[in-house]
Design an enzyme around this catalytic site. Structure first.
Site, short mmCIF file in Angstrom:
data_model
loop_
_atom_site.label_atom_id
_atom_site.label_comp_id
_atom_site.label_asym_id
_atom_site.label_seq_id
_atom_site.Cartn_x
_atom_site.Cartn_y
_atom_site.Cartn_z
N GLU A 1 -0.17 -1.21 5.87
CA GLU A 1 0.91 -0.68 6.72
C GLU A 1 0.72 0.80 6.98
O GLU A 1 0.93 1.28 8.11
CB GLU A 1 2.27 -0.93 6.05
CG GLU A 1 3.47 -0.62 6.96
CD GLU A 1 3.91 0.83 6.95
OE1 GLU A 1 4.67 1.24 7.85
OE2 GLU A 1 3.48 1.60 6.05
N ASP B 1 0.83 -1.20 0.00
CA ASP B 1 0.00 0.00 0.00
C ASP B 1 0.87 1.25 0.00
O ASP B 1 1.99 1.27 0.52
CB ASP B 1 -0.96 0.01 1.19
CG ASP B 1 -0.26 -0.14 2.54
OD1 ASP B 1 0.61 -1.03 2.65
OD2 ASP B 1 -0.57 0.62 3.47
#
Length: 422
Positions: A167, A102
């Protein structure tokens, strides 16, 4: 046998393929909720390498009910976590290679010199959102694994490659991997460290302070009590709290970091009408957690601070400041400076690059806190990306650094996992 020369030669010859892979990853904007297409590229590469694939959508009850789960996302469908394992022959130490797929949003596109998702390559750099944080680091991991496979280097210990989601929003992907049973004798996370080695990681959590005043007409503001003025007093006290907390940190790894554990105020809102004295102000911020603290002890530090303000301030005795914890959290990490994993990566850095590595403390949170605190896996953060460009416009990574990081990581895998003897 170290295989250093063979690995260096192989990586040098693979630079064009590394550039293409990173460009493909950048060109898939894997912002929160849209990680699936970029993750598919990683899956394809792991299958090419012959790794054992475990692909699943996170979000089950075990994860959601875990005390360290801090996430407001409700839908994880079509955006899976990926684990890919290179099995060793046995008898060696295991190693997790953890990267996140991400990326943060691109921000104002006018601040970019080119398309944030172009993946353009020029003058030795690849540009685009995620180039440094941390698709470039993920490519370094994959290159290291590919070099070992291409050179038929037989490892004793298992290597567990991870490409996780979430994350940037608090670590739910790595926590899910830990709860699925993926733990190891050590872990490397290639966040953008400028090729520095981080044994320490700052944690953080978000807080909200609500401050109540007394409304009045702006023409007779002296009859009211401005929540903005009260908030200014609270902010001044927060600065003093930050100074006190940071004054207690003496580690040499923070010598070049002016504020080791900042208290950042990111959002302030107050009032509803220009001609009225505001009767409420809301402050939202990020509270840094020392590598040597627990989340609970850091919580208690801010809670004591609020209690002391409320007890000592005449107005707050009547209308106390309210504290609320909300949103994402990143757990701190702390690896002993004598730990064998730190010695291993430092030695291989010297072997690969011919210079002394710089040891420093991470100025931001990573998924390492989940691996070390929940998964009981020692963690090193080391990667090729540019710390100063993460989350900024015109993010880039230097391809030569990406290749160098891959060499250090490949040699560390050999050192840590061991080589099977004939």
């Amino acid at each position: 046998m170290t295989y250093q020369k063979e690995i260096s030669r192989w990586l040098s010859g693979s630079k064009k393929n590394a550039i293409k892979l990173l460009q493909r990853l950048i060109q898939e904007p894997s912002k929160r909720g849209n990680e699936g297409k970029a993750q598919a590229i990683i899956v394809e590469k792991c299958r090419e390498l012959g790794l054992e694939i475990d692909l699943w959508e996170i979000g089950d009850e075990t994860l959601r009910n875990h005390p360290r789960f801090y996430c407001d996302r409700t839908d994880f469908s079509e955006n899976p976590n990926l684990i890919a394992v290179k099995k060793g022959s046995g008898g060696g130490r295991s190693l997790i290679l953890n990267g996140h797929i991400d990326v943060v949003p691109e921000g104002n596109e006018e601040d970019w010199d080119e398309d944030p998702y172009s993946g353009n390559f020029h003058e030795g750099r690849i540009y685009g959102r995620g180039a440094s944080d941390m698709k470039g680091g993920t490519v370094s991991l994959l290159l290291a694994l590919e070099a070992l496979a291409a050179l038929n280097i037989p490892l004793k210990g298992d290597v567990i490659f991870q490409s996780v989601i979430e994350e940037e929003s608090g670590g739910a992907g790595t926590l899910a991997a830990v709860l699925r049973g993926y733990k190891a004798d050590g872990a490397i996370i290639p966040e953008p460290t400028n090729m520095k080695i981080f044994p320490l990681q700052q944690g953080s959590m978000w807080f909200r302070l609500t401050i109540k005043g007394k409304s009045a007409h702006g023409g007779t503001r002296y009859e009211g009590v401005s929540a903005v003025d009260l908030a200014s007093e609270v902010l001044a006290e927060i600065k003093r709290l930050e100074e006190k907390r940071n004054g207690n940190i003496k580690s040499r790894l923070y010598e070049n970091i002016p504020i080791p554990i900042p208290i950042n105020i990111g959002k302030i809102s107050a009032g509803e009408w220009p001609s009225s004295v505001p009767d409420k102000a809301v402050i939202e911020g990020r509270f840094g957690i020392s590598p040597w603290e627990t989340v609970e002890s850091a919580e208690q530090a801010l809670e004591r601070f609020v209690s002391e303000i409320n007890a000592s301030h005449e107005w707050f005795q009547k209308k106390p400041v309210e504290l609320e914890w909300f949103g994402a959290r990143w757990l701190p990490g702390n690896l002993d400076l004598e730990h064998p994993l730190l010695q291993a990566i430092s030695n291989e850095y010297r072997r690969a690059l011919g210079s002394e590595p710089v040891l420093e403390a991470s100025p931001w949170g990573t998924d390492g806190g989940y691996l070390s605190n929940v998964g009981e896996t020692p963690v090193i953060v080391f990667g090729p990306g540019v710390t100063e460009k993460a989350h900024e416009a015109n993010e880039y990574i230097e391809v030569d650094k990406l290749i160098q990081a891959a060499e250090v990581i490949a040699l560390t895998i050999i050192n840590w996992c061991g080589i099977k003897s004939d």
